[in-house]
Each structure stands twice: as C-alpha cells, then as structure tokens.
Motif scaffolding. Structure first.
Motif, PDB file in Angstrom:
ATOM      1  N   GLY A  65       0.824  -1.198   0.000  1.00  0.00           N
ATOM      2  CA  GLY A  65       0.000   0.000   0.000  1.00  0.00           C
ATOM      3  C   GLY A  65       0.860   1.250   0.000  1.00  0.00           C
ATOM      4  N   GLY A  66       0.220   2.387  -0.180  1.00  0.00           N
ATOM      5  CA  GLY A  66       0.952   3.654  -0.163  1.00  0.00           C
ATOM      6  C   GLY A  66       0.229   4.712  -0.953  1.00  0.00           C
ATOM      7  N   THR A  67       0.734   5.924  -0.872  1.00  0.00           N
ATOM      8  CA  THR A  67       0.128   6.995  -1.664  1.00  0.00           C
ATOM      9  C   THR A  67       0.513   6.858  -3.135  1.00  0.00           C
ATOM     10  OG1 THR A  67       2.021   8.407  -1.099  1.00  0.00           O
ATOM     11  CG2 THR A  67       0.032   8.649   0.227  1.00  0.00           C
ATOM     12  N   PHE A  68       1.696   6.305  -3.411  1.00  0.00           N
ATOM     13  CA  PHE A  68       2.206   6.193  -4.782  1.00  0.00           C
ATOM     14  C   PHE A  68       2.112   7.543  -5.489  1.00  0.00           C
ATOM     15  CE2 PHE A  68       0.716   1.781  -3.862  1.00  0.00           C
ATOM     16  CZ  PHE A  68       1.966   1.178  -3.865  1.00  0.00           C
ATOM     17  N   ASP A  69       2.758   8.525  -4.871  1.00  0.00           N
ATOM     18  CA  ASP A  69       2.660   9.912  -5.349  1.00  0.00           C
ATOM     19  C   ASP A  69       4.064  10.520  -5.540  1.00  0.00           C
ATOM     20  OD1 ASP A  69       1.411  12.288  -6.077  1.00  0.00           O
ATOM     21  OD2 ASP A  69       1.141  12.971  -4.024  1.00  0.00           O
ATOM     22  N   PRO A 124      -3.226   1.823  -3.913  1.00  0.00           N
ATOM     23  CA  PRO A 124      -3.077   3.255  -3.654  1.00  0.00           C
ATOM     24  C   PRO A 124      -4.100   3.734  -2.621  1.00  0.00           C
ATOM     25  CG  PRO A 124      -3.541   2.808  -5.986  1.00  0.00           C
ATOM     26  CD  PRO A 124      -3.748   1.542  -5.252  1.00  0.00           C
ATOM     27  N   SER A 125      -3.660   4.548  -1.698  1.00  0.00           N
ATOM     28  CA  SER A 125      -4.565   5.042  -0.660  1.00  0.00           C
ATOM     29  C   SER A 125      -5.543   6.058  -1.248  1.00  0.00           C
ATOM     30  CB  SER A 125      -3.776   5.685   0.481  1.00  0.00           C
ATOM     31  OG  SER A 125      -2.919   6.683  -0.017  1.00  0.00           O
ATOM     32  N   GLY A 126      -6.734   6.098  -0.671  1.00  0.00           N
ATOM     33  CA  GLY A 126      -7.741   7.052  -1.117  1.00  0.00           C
ATOM     34  C   GLY A 126      -7.553   8.399  -0.450  1.00  0.00           C
ATOM     35  N   GLU A 127      -7.781   8.425   0.857  1.00  0.00           N
ATOM     36  CA  GLU A 127      -7.566   9.630   1.673  1.00  0.00           C
ATOM     37  C   GLU A 127      -6.531   9.293   2.735  1.00  0.00           C
ATOM     38  OE1 GLU A 127     -11.081  11.430   3.287  1.00  0.00           O
ATOM     39  OE2 GLU A 127     -12.268  10.960   1.511  1.00  0.00           O
ATOM     40  N   PRO A 128      -5.244   9.425   2.414  1.00  0.00           N
ATOM     41  CA  PRO A 128      -4.207   9.084   3.387  1.00  0.00           C
ATOM     42  C   PRO A 128      -4.194  10.096   4.524  1.00  0.00           C
ATOM     43  CG  PRO A 128      -3.231  10.014   1.411  1.00  0.00           C
ATOM     44  CD  PRO A 128      -4.693   9.880   1.128  1.00  0.00           C
ATOM     45  N   TRP A 129      -4.725   9.726   5.665  1.00  0.00           N
ATOM     46  CA  TRP A 129      -4.995  10.664   6.752  1.00  0.00           C
ATOM     47  C   TRP A 129      -3.729  11.242   7.382  1.00  0.00           C
ATOM     48  CZ3 TRP A 129      -3.764   9.248  11.925  1.00  0.00           C
ATOM     49  CH2 TRP A 129      -3.276   7.942  12.063  1.00  0.00           C
ATOM     50  N   GLN A 130      -2.559  10.613   7.155  1.00  0.00           N
ATOM     51  CA  GLN A 130      -1.325  11.129   7.739  1.00  0.00           C
ATOM     52  C   GLN A 130      -0.523  11.970   6.753  1.00  0.00           C
ATOM     53  OE1 GLN A 130       0.485   7.459   9.302  1.00  0.00           O
ATOM     54  NE2 GLN A 130       0.089   8.249  11.340  1.00  0.00           N
ATOM     55  N   LYS A 131      -1.065  12.175   5.563  1.00  0.00           N
ATOM     56  CA  LYS A 131      -0.342  12.923   4.545  1.00  0.00           C
ATOM     57  C   LYS A 131      -0.936  14.323   4.393  1.00  0.00           C
ATOM     58  CE  LYS A 131       2.317   9.463   3.173  1.00  0.00           C
ATOM     59  NZ  LYS A 131       3.787   9.471   3.173  1.00  0.00           N
ATOM     60  N   ASP A 188      17.129   3.433  -1.462  1.00  0.00           N
ATOM     61  CA  ASP A 188      17.173   4.795  -0.950  1.00  0.00           C
ATOM     62  C   ASP A 188      16.461   5.745  -1.909  1.00  0.00           C
ATOM     63  OD1 ASP A 188      17.721   6.893   0.684  1.00  0.00           O
ATOM     64  OD2 ASP A 188      19.804   7.133   0.063  1.00  0.00           O
ATOM     65  N   LEU A 189      15.144   5.563  -2.044  1.00  0.00           N
ATOM     66  CA  LEU A 189      14.316   6.449  -2.855  1.00  0.00           C
ATOM     67  C   LEU A 189      13.087   6.828  -2.048  1.00  0.00           C
ATOM     68  CD1 LEU A 189      14.302   4.751  -6.395  1.00  0.00           C
ATOM     69  CD2 LEU A 189      15.321   6.947  -5.827  1.00  0.00           C
ATOM     70  N   SER A 190      12.620   8.056  -2.206  1.00  0.00           N
ATOM     71  CA  SER A 190      11.375   8.458  -1.553  1.00  0.00           C
ATOM     72  C   SER A 190      10.555   9.295  -2.513  1.00  0.00           C
ATOM     73  CB  SER A 190      11.649   9.256  -0.266  1.00  0.00           C
ATOM     74  OG  SER A 190      11.929  10.607  -0.550  1.00  0.00           O
ATOM     75  N   SER A 191       9.230   9.159  -2.417  1.00  0.00           N
ATOM     76  CA  SER A 191       8.341   9.911  -3.306  1.00  0.00           C
ATOM     77  C   SER A 191       8.490  11.412  -3.081  1.00  0.00           C
ATOM     78  CB  SER A 191       6.881   9.483  -3.063  1.00  0.00           C
ATOM     79  OG  SER A 191       6.679   8.145  -3.472  1.00  0.00           O
ATOM     80  N   THR A 192       8.709  11.824  -1.828  1.00  0.00           N
ATOM     81  CA  THR A 192       8.861  13.251  -1.523  1.00  0.00           C
ATOM     82  C   THR A 192      10.058  13.821  -2.265  1.00  0.00           C
ATOM     83  OG1 THR A 192       7.890  12.941   0.665  1.00  0.00           O
ATOM     84  CG2 THR A 192       9.179  14.938   0.310  1.00  0.00           C
ATOM     85  N   ASP A 193      11.199  13.134  -2.190  1.00  0.00           N
ATOM     86  CA  ASP A 193      12.397  13.611  -2.884  1.00  0.00           C
ATOM     87  C   ASP A 193      12.188  13.663  -4.389  1.00  0.00           C
ATOM     88  OD1 ASP A 193      13.653  13.789  -0.442  1.00  0.00           O
ATOM     89  OD2 ASP A 193      14.731  11.889  -0.640  1.00  0.00           O
ATOM     90  N   LEU A 194      11.502  12.657  -4.926  1.00  0.00           N
ATOM     91  CA  LEU A 194      11.290  12.611  -6.375  1.00  0.00           C
ATOM     92  C   LEU A 194      10.350  13.729  -6.831  1.00  0.00           C
ATOM     93  CD1 LEU A 194      11.053   8.763  -6.929  1.00  0.00           C
ATOM     94  CD2 LEU A 194      12.976  10.265  -7.427  1.00  0.00           C
ATOM     95  N   ARG A 195       9.335  14.033  -6.028  1.00  0.00           N
ATOM     96  CA  ARG A 195       8.449  15.156  -6.374  1.00  0.00           C
ATOM     97  C   ARG A 195       9.239  16.456  -6.443  1.00  0.00           C
ATOM     98  NH1 ARG A 195       4.933  12.686  -2.709  1.00  0.00           N
ATOM     99  NH2 ARG A 195       5.339  14.252  -1.117  1.00  0.00           N
ATOM    100  N   ASN A 196      10.148  16.628  -5.502  1.00  0.00           N
ATOM    101  CA  ASN A 196      10.966  17.849  -5.492  1.00  0.00           C
ATOM    102  C   ASN A 196      11.858  17.922  -6.726  1.00  0.00           C
ATOM    103  OD1 ASN A 196       9.913  18.738  -3.051  1.00  0.00           O
ATOM    104  ND2 ASN A 196      11.473  17.683  -1.835  1.00  0.00           N
ATOM    105  N   CYS A 197      12.376  16.780  -7.158  1.00  0.00           N
ATOM    106  CA  CYS A 197      13.218  16.751  -8.355  1.00  0.00           C
ATOM    107  C   CYS A 197      12.434  17.083  -9.617  1.00  0.00           C
ATOM    108  CB  CYS A 197      13.864  15.370  -8.506  1.00  0.00           C
ATOM    109  SG  CYS A 197      15.145  15.001  -7.279  1.00  0.00           S
ATOM    110  N   LEU A 198      11.135  16.804  -9.596  1.00  0.00           N
ATOM    111  CA  LEU A 198      10.302  17.048 -10.768  1.00  0.00           C
ATOM    112  C   LEU A 198       9.865  18.501 -10.873  1.00  0.00           C
ATOM    113  CD1 LEU A 198       8.202  13.786 -10.555  1.00  0.00           C
ATOM    114  CD2 LEU A 198       9.528  14.479 -12.557  1.00  0.00           C
TER     115      LEU A 198
END
Length: 232
Positions: free
Chosen positions: A11-15, A41-48, A191-201
């Motif tokens: 599972g995950g946000t996959f974002d 993929p999460s619908g409403e990820p309450w911790q994000k 060593d990959l994270s969606s947050t870092d990849l979003r910033n790179c984009l």
C-alpha cells in the motif's frame, strides 16, 4: 488439498510510484513465492498533507508502474499475478490499513497468508496507525530496511515490544501461519522516496529524472500531465 495462497500487499500513496516500490515488491515476491501481489493506492491518506495528488491520477500512475513490474516479473520468470486494487480509493473516509486488511481477509479467507510489504520508515511509524495493535492478528509484516534509518536507535518501545513478540528470522515462517509474524529484511537497501522525487520534478530543481528512479510508463504520464510542476 492445495496449499494456502500467499498474498503480498503493498500500500501507499504512490505519489508517484518509484523504483523503490518495484524493487521492494520484486524482492519479497521472490523471497516468499507470492501467488498474488496487490498494489493498493490510498484514497484519503490521513497522515499525509492535503496537497496530495488526486486519487484517480495516483491510481493511473500505479497501474502504469504495474506494467513495468509485470515486465520485470516476466523477465525473472515469476508467475505471480499482479493486481492494482482501488478498494481504498472507493472507500469513503480516511484510508486505514486495518479496514483494508479486514476486507482482504474476508476476500481471501482465514487460511490465506497475507503479507503486508513495507519499508522500515512505515514500520517505525506503526504506533501512529489507526488500531495498529490489531493488525498482526490478520496479517504478517515484511519490512525492508533503508540506508538512512537506524532501526535499533530509532525504534520506540512499542516497536521493540512488537519485535520481541512477533519477529522471525526465518522467511519461511510466514508460510506456516496466516498472520502474526514480522520478518525484517536487511538485504534490500533502497534509498528512494516519493517526496524527494516530487521535489526533483519541480522546475529549476536541476535534477532530471529517468526510468532508474520512476518506472517509464508512470514517468510518461507524469510528463504528459505536467504533474508536480508546482510547489505544494
């Protein structure tokens, strides 16, 4: 009688979904000989944060990533069936893992081996999850370490107790019971994270991304839709 099914759950946000997700999924699929692998993929990820990409787009990205994952499985001669499940997206309200696991337990039956696949960062945050103490009654945990996380120094007392009561060093132990075991895998250090990849984009980041970070089919959708171009 046929052996109980082994179902992997990622599972995950996959974002967005990235190669770390695919490497984790592939590694555990081989290790446990999974019959099925579900990407949820999460619908409403309450911790994000509320700025998360819309669920239907994240679903499209996950489906695209699954195409690349299926190609990898074909190359590795893995017969595991890959599914992208929208059960959290279709569920009204916050996406809680406990609700998802209850649904899957009903779907696959009490004898199926359900294995929740996760990175160590998610595992360390378990005590903040809704009804987290109930999870191991219905599912196993397979946890992949990450280079920047020192498990011994960062784990809470709740996690330490959980490992004391449920950890196994034998991966095959997860095949002997439907739930209740934790397997820590230290051989896969992604060593990959969606947050870092979003910033790179984002524009002017100066860090171009390619298929070595984001699966090619998902990256094509990201490029075509111009996703992650604006700061959140």
């Amino acid at each position: 009688m046929s052996a109980p099914k082994k179902i992997g759950i990622l599972g995950g946000t996959f974002d967005p979904p990235h190669l770390g997700h695919l490497k984790l999924a592939t590694h555990f699929t081989k290790l446990f000989g999974l019959d099925e692998l579900l990407l949820i993929p999460s619908g409403e990820p309450w911790q994000k944060a509320s700025s998360i990409t819309k669920a239907e787009i994240r679903l499209r990205l996950t489906e695209a990533a699954a195409i690349d994952l299926a190609k990898a499985f074909l190359y590795l001669k893995l017969s595991t069936v890959i599914g992208v499940d929208r059960l959290e997206i279709d569920r009204v309200g916050p996406s809680y893992a406990i609700d998802t696991i209850k649904t899957l337990r009903v779907r696959y039956g009490s004898d199926a081996r359900l294995i929740w696949l996760m990175g160590v960062d998610s595992f360390l945050s378990l005590p903040s999850w809704h009804s987290w103490t109930e999870l191991l009654h219905m599912v196993h945990f397979a946890v992949a370490t990450r280079p920047e996380y020192e498990l011994e120094t960062e784990m809470s007392e709740e996690i330490r107790d959980l490992l004391t009561n449920h950890q196994t060093l034998d991966a095959s132990a997860l095949e002997n019971t439907p739930s209740g075991r934790i397997y820590l895998d230290k051989t896969l250090a992604v060593d990959l994270s969606s947050t870092d990849l979003r910033n790179c984009l984002r524009p002017l980041s100066g860090a171009p991304l390619g298929p070595e970070q984001i699966p090619s089919h998902a990256l094509e959708i990201i490029t075509n839709l111009g996703l992650y171009k604006h700061s959140s």
